[in-house]
Scaffold this active site. Structure first.
Site, mmCIF file in Angstrom:
data_model
loop_
_atom_site.group_PDB
_atom_site.id
_atom_site.type_symbol
_atom_site.label_atom_id
_atom_site.label_comp_id
_atom_site.label_asym_id
_atom_site.label_seq_id
_atom_site.Cartn_x
_atom_site.Cartn_y
_atom_site.Cartn_z
ATOM 1 N NE ARG A 142 -2.465 -1.587 3.221
ATOM 2 C CZ ARG A 142 -2.424 -2.898 3.475
ATOM 3 N NH1 ARG A 142 -3.024 -3.747 2.682
ATOM 4 N NH2 ARG A 142 -1.791 -3.346 4.529
ATOM 5 C CB THR A 186 -0.097 -5.913 2.485
ATOM 6 O OG1 THR A 186 -0.726 -5.845 3.769
ATOM 7 C CG2 THR A 186 -0.181 -7.317 1.937
ATOM 8 C CG ASP A 326 -10.112 -11.238 10.497
ATOM 9 O OD1 ASP A 326 -9.016 -11.110 11.066
ATOM 10 O OD2 ASP A 326 -10.265 -11.068 9.275
ATOM 11 C CE LYS A 353 -10.485 -6.649 8.854
ATOM 12 N NZ LYS A 353 -10.166 -8.100 8.884
ATOM 13 C CD1 TRP A 414 -7.307 -3.480 3.399
ATOM 14 C CD2 TRP A 414 -6.875 -1.840 1.927
ATOM 15 N NE1 TRP A 414 -7.645 -3.941 2.139
ATOM 16 C CE2 TRP A 414 -7.394 -2.961 1.224
ATOM 17 C CE3 TRP A 414 -6.528 -0.690 1.221
ATOM 18 C CZ2 TRP A 414 -7.563 -2.958 -0.162
ATOM 19 C CZ3 TRP A 414 -6.709 -0.687 -0.162
ATOM 20 C CH2 TRP A 414 -7.215 -1.816 -0.830
ATOM 21 C CB CYS A 634 -6.045 -22.815 -5.216
ATOM 22 S SG CYS A 634 -4.951 -24.241 -5.081
ATOM 23 C CB CYS A 637 -4.719 -15.890 -6.111
ATOM 24 S SG CYS A 637 -3.463 -15.345 -4.946
ATOM 25 C CG MET A 679 1.331 -19.807 -9.875
ATOM 26 S SD MET A 679 -0.079 -20.306 -8.865
ATOM 27 C CE MET A 679 0.136 -22.104 -8.894
HETATM 28 CA CA CA Z 1 -7.177 -11.102 9.772
#
Ligand code: CA
Length: 711
Positions: A142, A186, A326, A353, A414, A634, A637, A679
């Site tokens: 970011r 990130t 979460d 959140k 975010w 998998c 993504c 990948m």
């Molecule tokens: Ca989390």
């Protein structure tokens, strides 16, 4: 020399000095300090993630304003080589724009024209190849940070890197976690006071113990580290804060790591010499497994302030006690000077959140107000007297299943909120979603451990649901003094991008449907709209060069919801028709006299799964392939039910999965042929597992093609 001639000479010298042009300020030779990053009046640069140390994302520029914003047109654009996830905030320093894109590659452009100057590639693909196989999903970042003559970036695989701002050459690189750890980054690094702060993410990908670290900005040497959750008491506590936190845990929590990663949301507060940051959820999510017998589990889901010099604990606010949903608190923390009940308050503003908007007195960590800014049923209220939430009876879903909102994606995540000090309003991109949390069948024994790249949340499922709100997204203006919403614009979809606000009484926001909008910040009226032809997830910035105010942003959707890993149904990004590898990622910069024509994007196209007549689906193999698909993430993504959002190719339409292409599929999955796109390779998968995957994908494709809609 005659005295009068002497005086004349002195006068001439002064005049010459006045006439002589000032030496040109070399862009990257400028030694950026905290004073400059704190300077709210500087309009020619954008020096920090949230523009200045206050993280307000407010610009005093008003050349573009409510009267003339309708004339905004593209001034320049750049077609970027990135394939996905444009989620970052660019920086502008001395007329040069810097951004970090997919695979953490950094590029520099002339901020007047978009001409590319240099590129720095931290070669993340190589690291995820040699590292642990759990590093899937997080190929985006970011933002960057600048201090002195350097730029700082943090990589997916755990490096913090200092590069020279002028040349783009690496000066130092420090490892903030080992590649073998189930962690990722990130978030942008945060440079302040000669240091660089960085956190990490990854709670769901294995037993981890979250921490934050500060490094020397010149050398990359580690200066301090703070652990977010306590370790095993038998090993001794690192500091008194850990000892205090340990009293809020039960059982052998350290066996699961505890979690609590800080992956976003940090602010340097120069006035109180503190670094304030938000922390994440528990490892695993389910408190019943993590800390049997309950407890608040500090410092999960909290805002924590540390002494900026030493990293020592100062205060904390826990936003979700006994976190099980979460509900990370890794969202922006904005510094604002408010007047509340006649008193001056140095406030920290935070909308995590969990759906509550917090105004915190940052001199002592006391919550002044916390009200619901979205539909919330996990907590009835935040009690100011006890400084604690009153958690709803069934919020911990002890009876097996409960519909709880906000969802694990958060009422606000975010996507940057911004604060306009002139109007006293905060602009929050809001999601209106719930989750069905299911406890039944979850492993509750202490041997629970997430292995490799498997998701470890200790729940048997979590499904996105609706909260009572009539739409799934909104942009709202919140008054942090009156502690209430002033206006709200409903939006059909969640995941609206971050905001920018200006002294021109404007709020800018991009949306996942590709529209960039300018609103009247006073009432939410839409004043201007631009169709970028591709979804937007990044927040805009603004700056002024050669007398011209520009508004600039990255175009291209990204982040967790964009990947469709939650199986988002009607809300899924696959419904927009933004396809991986088809639509062009860009930077577009706007001005009032922009004249450039931006080429049209391909029309949105819903993926058409391929029907392979030669392929005979074996139902048993398909079922086992479905499990392989899920446990190897998998799904992260390529999407739930093999329906991709926009983060990676939709496998139902991939040639690599057709009959006759078994070797190609093997080369990609086991051999890492597409590592450079992010990948990872999965060398441990057996021939049977690869075959199962092929049957599963074909089954998903064929069922989709028979209905014509994909699902
Ligand atoms: Ca989390």
């Amino acid at each position: 020399m005659h005295p009068s001639r002497n005086r004349l000479l002195a006068k001439l010298l002064v005049a010459a000095a006045l006439i002589a042009p000032a030496p040109m300020l070399q862009a990257s030779d400028r030694n950026i300090t905290d004073k400059e990053i704190s300077d709210e009046s500087n309009t020619s640069d954008w020096l920090a993630y949230g523009r200045t140390h206050s993280e307000q994302r407010f610009s005093p520029l008003s050349d573009i304003n409510t009267d003339n914003v309708g004339k905004l047109k593209p001034e320049w654009f750049v077609d970027l080589p990135d394939k996905s996830d444009m989620v970052g905030t660019p920086l502008v320093v001395d007329g040069i724009m810097y951004y970090i894109g997919a695979m953490n590659i950094v590029r520099a452009f002339d901020a007047r024209t978009g001409k590319e100057l240099w590129e720095y590639d931290p070669e993340v693909a190589e690291k995820i190849e040699t590292g642990y196989q759990r590093k899937v999903f997080w190929k985006h970042n970011r933002g960057l940070s600048t201090y002195g003559d350097k730029l700082f970036l943090a990589t997916w695989d755990g490096r913090l890197i200092g590069i020279n701002r002028k040349t783009g050459k690496e000066v130092w690189s420090a490892r903030t976690f080992e590649q073998s750890e189930p962690l990722n980054i990130t978030g942008h690094p945060k440079a302040f006071d000669g240091k660089v702060f960085v956190g990490n993410g990854g709670t769901e990908l294995g037993p981890t113990r979250g921490y934050v670290t500060a490094y020397d900005a010149e050398t990359g040497k580690q200066l301090w580290r703070f652990y977010i959750v306590p370790g095993n008491p038998a090993d001794g506590f690192e500091d008194e804060a850990q000892e205090m936190a340990a009293k809020t845990w039960n059982g052998k929590w350290w066996e699961h790591g505890g979690g609590g990663n800080a992956w976003h949301g940090w602010t340097y507060d120069k006035e109180f010499k503190q670094l304030i940051f938000g922390t994440g959820n528990g490892s695993p999510w389910n408190r019943k497994v993590r800390s049997p017998g309950g407890g608040d589990n500090l410092f999960l889901s909290s805002v924590v302030a540390l002494d900026a010099d030493t990293g020592k604990y100062k205060w904390h606010v826990q936003t979700a006690p006994g976190e099980t949903w979460d509900y990370t608190s890794c969202m922006d923390i904005i510094l604002a000077d408010l007047k509340i009940d006649g008193k001056d308050v140095k406030a920290a503003l935070h909308a995590p959140k969990n759906g509550f908007f917090y105004v915190i007195d940052r001199s002592n960590g006391k919550v002044i107000s916390a009200e619901k800014f979205a539909d919330v049923n996990w907590s009835t209220k935040f009690d100011l007297k006890t400084q604690r939430h009153i958690v709803s009876e069934n919020a911990w879903y002890n009876d097996g299943e409960e519909n709880i909102y906000p969802s694990a994606f958060g009422a606000h995540t975010w996507h940057a909120m911004s604060y306009n000090p002139k109007l006293g309003l905060v602009f929050i991109p809001t999601n209106h979603l719930g989750n069905t949390f299911k406890d039944e069948g979850a492993k509750t024994d202490t041997s629970f451990r997430a292995e490799k790249h498997k998701l470890g949340i200790a729940l048997s499922g979590w499904l996105l649901t609706k909260d009572p709100h009539e739409t799934r997204g909104s942009l709202q203006a919140w008054d942090p003094v009156k502690n209430k919403r002033v206006w709200q614009v409903n939006q059909k979809n969640p995941w609206g991008a971050g905001t920018l606000t200006t002294a021109g009484n404007l709020v800018f926001q991009g949306l996942p449907d590709g529209k960039l909008k300018a609103y009247d910040a006073r009432n939410g009226k839409i004043l201007w709209e631009y169709d970028a032809g591709l979804g937007i997830s990044a927040p805009p910035i603004t700056y002024k060069l050669d007398g011209k105010q520009m508004v600039s942003l990255l175009i291209g959707p990204g982040g967790a919801l964009a990947s469709n890993f939650g199986g988002s149904g009607e809300l899924g990004f696959e419904n927009f028709g933004w396809q991986y590898g088809l639509h062009q990622r860009r930077i577009i910069t706007f001005s009032l006299d922009g004249k450039v024509v931006v080429p049209a994007q391909p029309k949105p196209q819903i993926v058409q799964p391929i029907f392979d007549k030669k392929f005979e689906i074996d139902k048993e193999k398909a079922a086992s392939g479905g499990t392989t698909y899920a446990v190897n993430l998998c799904v992260a993504c390529h999407g739930a039910n093999a329906i991709a959002g926009v983060k990676a190719p939709d496998l139902r339409a991939s040639k690599a999965l057709l009959k006759g292409n078994e070797k190609l599929f093997e080369q990609v999955v086991r051999g890492g042929a597409l590592l450079s796109n992010g990948m990872p390779k999965f060398p441990e998968l057996t021939d049977e597992e690869l075959e199962g995957l092929r049957h599963y994908i074909r089954q998903q494709a064929h069922e989709g093609s028979s209905t014509g809609a994909g699902h």
